[in-house]
Design an enzyme around this catalytic site. Sequence first.
Site, PDB file in Angstrom:
ATOM      1  N   GLY A 225       6.923   4.846   7.110  1.00 57.52           N
ATOM      2  CA  GLY A 225       5.784   4.048   7.592  1.00 57.52           C
ATOM      3  C   GLY A 225       6.236   2.658   7.988  1.00 57.52           C
ATOM      4  O   GLY A 225       5.511   1.676   7.803  1.00 57.52           O
TER       5      GLY A 225
ATOM      6  N   GLY B 201       1.903  -2.396   9.160  1.00 59.38           N
ATOM      7  CA  GLY B 201       1.340  -2.800   7.869  1.00 59.38           C
ATOM      8  C   GLY B 201       2.362  -3.105   6.785  1.00 59.38           C
ATOM      9  O   GLY B 201       3.331  -3.854   6.993  1.00 59.38           O
ATOM     10  N   ILE B 202       2.145  -2.504   5.634  1.00 57.32           N
ATOM     11  CA  ILE B 202       2.974  -2.785   4.446  1.00 57.32           C
ATOM     12  C   ILE B 202       4.422  -2.326   4.676  1.00 57.32           C
ATOM     13  O   ILE B 202       5.370  -3.011   4.272  1.00 57.32           O
ATOM     14  CB  ILE B 202       2.361  -2.089   3.207  1.00 57.32           C
ATOM     15  CG1 ILE B 202       0.988  -2.697   2.880  1.00 57.32           C
ATOM     16  CG2 ILE B 202       3.290  -2.188   2.007  1.00 57.32           C
ATOM     17  CD1 ILE B 202       0.158  -1.893   1.891  1.00 57.32           C
TER      18      ILE B 202
ATOM     19  N   ASP C  66       9.183   6.810  10.903  1.00 59.54           N
ATOM     20  CA  ASP C  66       7.764   6.757  11.296  1.00 59.54           C
ATOM     21  C   ASP C  66       7.518   7.763  12.417  1.00 59.54           C
ATOM     22  O   ASP C  66       8.452   8.409  12.899  1.00 59.54           O
ATOM     23  CB  ASP C  66       7.363   5.341  11.724  1.00 59.54           C
ATOM     24  CG  ASP C  66       5.903   5.026  11.383  1.00 59.54           C
ATOM     25  OD1 ASP C  66       5.016   5.840  11.713  1.00 59.54           O
ATOM     26  OD2 ASP C  66       5.649   3.958  10.788  1.00 59.54           O
TER      27      ASP C  66
ATOM     28  N   LEU D 282       5.554  13.282   9.049  1.00 63.17           N
ATOM     29  CA  LEU D 282       5.620  13.649   7.629  1.00 63.17           C
ATOM     30  C   LEU D 282       4.448  14.524   7.194  1.00 63.17           C
ATOM     31  O   LEU D 282       4.370  14.910   6.029  1.00 63.17           O
ATOM     32  CB  LEU D 282       5.690  12.377   6.765  1.00 63.17           C
ATOM     33  CG  LEU D 282       6.892  11.469   7.026  1.00 63.17           C
ATOM     34  CD1 LEU D 282       6.839  10.234   6.130  1.00 63.17           C
ATOM     35  CD2 LEU D 282       8.205  12.218   6.812  1.00 63.17           C
TER      36      LEU D 282
ATOM     37  N   GLY E  44       1.347   6.437   5.179  1.00 62.81           N
ATOM     38  CA  GLY E  44       0.106   6.980   4.653  1.00 62.81           C
ATOM     39  C   GLY E  44      -1.024   6.902   5.653  1.00 62.81           C
ATOM     40  O   GLY E  44      -0.965   6.154   6.636  1.00 62.81           O
TER      41      GLY E  44
ATOM     42  N   SER F 212      -2.029   3.553  -4.740  1.00 61.09           N
ATOM     43  CA  SER F 212      -3.235   2.777  -4.422  1.00 61.09           C
ATOM     44  C   SER F 212      -4.036   2.582  -5.699  1.00 61.09           C
ATOM     45  O   SER F 212      -3.942   3.396  -6.633  1.00 61.09           O
ATOM     46  CB  SER F 212      -4.091   3.537  -3.400  1.00 61.09           C
ATOM     47  OG  SER F 212      -5.383   2.975  -3.303  1.00 61.09           O
TER      48      SER F 212
ATOM     49  N   TYR G   4      -8.065  11.204  -0.410  1.00 57.70           N
ATOM     50  CA  TYR G   4      -7.183  10.030  -0.503  1.00 57.70           C
ATOM     51  C   TYR G   4      -6.919   9.689  -1.978  1.00 57.70           C
ATOM     52  O   TYR G   4      -5.770   9.527  -2.400  1.00 57.70           O
ATOM     53  CB  TYR G   4      -7.835   8.840   0.219  1.00 57.70           C
ATOM     54  CG  TYR G   4      -6.990   7.593   0.250  1.00 57.70           C
ATOM     55  CD1 TYR G   4      -6.035   7.408   1.248  1.00 57.70           C
ATOM     56  CD2 TYR G   4      -7.135   6.599  -0.708  1.00 57.70           C
ATOM     57  CE1 TYR G   4      -5.254   6.262   1.285  1.00 57.70           C
ATOM     58  CE2 TYR G   4      -6.363   5.451  -0.687  1.00 57.70           C
ATOM     59  CZ  TYR G   4      -5.426   5.281   0.312  1.00 57.70           C
ATOM     60  OH  TYR G   4      -4.648   4.143   0.343  1.00 57.70           O
TER      61      TYR G   4
ATOM     62  N   LYS H 157      -3.334  10.031  -3.984  1.00 58.30           N
ATOM     63  CA  LYS H 157      -2.702   8.873  -4.628  1.00 58.30           C
ATOM     64  C   LYS H 157      -2.574   9.080  -6.136  1.00 58.30           C
ATOM     65  O   LYS H 157      -1.567   8.702  -6.741  1.00 58.30           O
ATOM     66  CB  LYS H 157      -3.495   7.602  -4.306  1.00 58.30           C
ATOM     67  CG  LYS H 157      -3.457   7.190  -2.827  1.00 58.30           C
ATOM     68  CD  LYS H 157      -2.042   6.909  -2.331  1.00 58.30           C
ATOM     69  CE  LYS H 157      -2.020   6.289  -0.941  1.00 58.30           C
ATOM     70  NZ  LYS H 157      -0.666   6.062  -0.436  1.00 58.30           N
TER      71      LYS H 157
HETATM   72  P1  NAD Z   1      -0.730   1.266   8.309  1.00 56.37           P
HETATM   73  O1  NAD Z   1      -1.646   2.193   9.016  1.00 56.37           O
HETATM   74  O2  NAD Z   1      -0.561  -0.105   8.815  1.00 56.37           O
HETATM   75  O3  NAD Z   1       0.715   1.932   8.174  1.00 56.37           O
HETATM   76  C1  NAD Z   1       0.879   3.291   7.849  1.00 56.37           C
HETATM   77  C2  NAD Z   1       2.142   3.803   8.508  1.00 56.37           C
HETATM   78  O4  NAD Z   1       2.304   5.179   8.149  1.00 56.37           O
HETATM   79  C3  NAD Z   1       2.079   3.719  10.053  1.00 56.37           C
HETATM   80  O5  NAD Z   1       3.247   3.125  10.553  1.00 56.37           O
HETATM   81  C4  NAD Z   1       1.934   5.175  10.451  1.00 56.37           C
HETATM   82  O6  NAD Z   1       2.479   5.468  11.726  1.00 56.37           O
HETATM   83  C5  NAD Z   1       2.691   5.876   9.319  1.00 56.37           C
HETATM   84  N1  NAD Z   1       2.293   7.280   9.281  1.00 56.37           N
HETATM   85  C6  NAD Z   1       1.040   7.782   9.253  1.00 56.37           C
HETATM   86  N2  NAD Z   1       1.070   9.118   9.353  1.00 56.37           N
HETATM   87  C7  NAD Z   1       2.383   9.463   9.446  1.00 56.37           C
HETATM   88  C8  NAD Z   1       3.044  10.706   9.596  1.00 56.37           C
HETATM   89  N3  NAD Z   1       2.374  11.868   9.699  1.00 56.37           N
HETATM   90  N4  NAD Z   1       4.386  10.706   9.646  1.00 56.37           N
HETATM   91  C9  NAD Z   1       5.093   9.540   9.589  1.00 56.37           C
HETATM   92  N5  NAD Z   1       4.506   8.332   9.452  1.00 56.37           N
HETATM   93  C10 NAD Z   1       3.162   8.300   9.389  1.00 56.37           C
HETATM   94  O7  NAD Z   1      -1.259   1.253   6.817  1.00 56.37           O
HETATM   95  P2  NAD Z   1      -0.842   0.399   5.527  1.00 56.37           P
HETATM   96  O8  NAD Z   1      -2.090  -0.182   5.008  1.00 56.37           O
HETATM   97  O9  NAD Z   1       0.335  -0.452   5.749  1.00 56.37           O
HETATM   98  O10 NAD Z   1      -0.475   1.617   4.554  1.00 56.37           O
HETATM   99  C11 NAD Z   1       0.793   1.763   3.957  1.00 56.37           C
HETATM  100  C12 NAD Z   1       0.601   2.459   2.618  1.00 56.37           C
HETATM  101  O11 NAD Z   1      -0.152   1.604   1.772  1.00 56.37           O
HETATM  102  C13 NAD Z   1      -0.182   3.769   2.724  1.00 56.37           C
HETATM  103  O12 NAD Z   1       0.422   4.735   1.886  1.00 56.37           O
HETATM  104  C14 NAD Z   1      -1.546   3.397   2.195  1.00 56.37           C
HETATM  105  O13 NAD Z   1      -2.238   4.487   1.624  1.00 56.37           O
HETATM  106  C15 NAD Z   1      -1.185   2.349   1.164  1.00 56.37           C
HETATM  107  N6  NAD Z   1      -2.290   1.472   0.788  1.00 56.37           N
HETATM  108  C16 NAD Z   1      -2.854   0.639   1.710  1.00 56.37           C
HETATM  109  C17 NAD Z   1      -3.924  -0.162   1.331  1.00 56.37           C
HETATM  110  C18 NAD Z   1      -4.587  -1.121   2.301  1.00 56.37           C
HETATM  111  O14 NAD Z   1      -5.653  -1.678   1.960  1.00 56.37           O
HETATM  112  N7  NAD Z   1      -4.030  -1.348   3.478  1.00 56.37           N
HETATM  113  C19 NAD Z   1      -4.393  -0.118   0.021  1.00 56.37           C
HETATM  114  C20 NAD Z   1      -3.789   0.740  -0.896  1.00 56.37           C
HETATM  115  C21 NAD Z   1      -2.728   1.536  -0.498  1.00 56.37           C
END
Ligand code: NAD
Length: 257
Positions: free
Chosen positions: A8, A12-13, A32, A42, A71, A114, A155, A159
């Site tokens: 990922g 984001g993160i 990614d 994935l 995710g 999460s 979800y 998690k």
């Molecule tokens: P984001 O959407 O910015 O990034 C998610 C990344 O995962 C993207 O780059 C996307 O392309 C990649 N991804 C999605 N499906 C995929 C696949 N099938 N194969 C390969 N890559 C794939 O989101 P984020 O908020 O940065 O999320 C990162 C993690 O943090 C996730 O696991 C999410 O559940 C977790 N999270 C986020 C939050 C929040 O509030 N943003 C809170 C709790 C947990």
Amino acid sequence: MSTTVVTGSTSGIGAATRAALREAGHAVVGVDLSGADVTADLSTAEGRQRAVDAVLDRCSGRLDGLVACAGLGPHVDDPARIVAVNYLGAVDLLDGLFPALRAGSGPAAVAVSSVAAAHLTWETNPIAAAVDSGDFSGVEKAVASAGEYRGQFAYAAAKNALTVAVRRRAVEWGAAGVRLNTVAPGAVDTPLLRAGEDDPRYGASIRGFTAPLGRHGRPDEIASLIVYLLGPHAGFVHGAQFVIDGGADAALRPHAV
Ligand code: NAD
């Protein structure tokens, strides 16, 4: 120079973690859907295997760190895909890259879970049987009782299962000298959260809830914790989950310790 895989990694993160690791002098292999060093979907078994094989190829079977971050959010109306990416997309990479981590220097992995992991228990987790049997064909049915909120149910289930998977691996990984932990973010300002805010089912409750610190987290704040957990200062930290949510969980569940 150590080498760390980040899934990922383009948003984001994950993107913030990739940047923080690079700034700290580490080599990063990003995974990614597109635009990364390794391109893989994935959500499929083939994609996960391809990711593992491509990473092993690039790092010659020796890896120092892994961040399983890719995710999908609860707004995605496809429970099976949420579980495939958020649970299997993390666990299959952890397991597939474990041998390479064992060969690494001061190796450690972090899975991004999460705060939603604590919204149910393992005993009430609708995908627990699938996790234990390895047969994920019944996921849609398992979360159907949540109706239009099945994405949220899937979800939280994925998690919760991911956090349990990390804890279940603590003995074997610890004995092998590979540290493994989860971070459990609350609301973090990323495209995933913004998609939830725009969703008619979830938008009002996401926008209406503010953590005690009065804001959402920033991706770089989660990245800082991940980098700490991967590094030598966290040398005795293993099998643990770190909530990073501006105090939201403490406010909602003050007696849950
Ligand atoms: P984001 O959407 O910015 O990034 C998610 C990344 O995962 C993207 O780059 C996307 O392309 C990649 N991804 C999605 N499906 C995929 C696949 N099938 N194969 C390969 N890559 C794939 O989101 P984020 O908020 O940065 O999320 C990162 C993690 O943090 C996730 O696991 C999410 O559940 C977790 N999270 C986020 C939050 C929040 O509030 N943003 C809170 C709790 C947990």
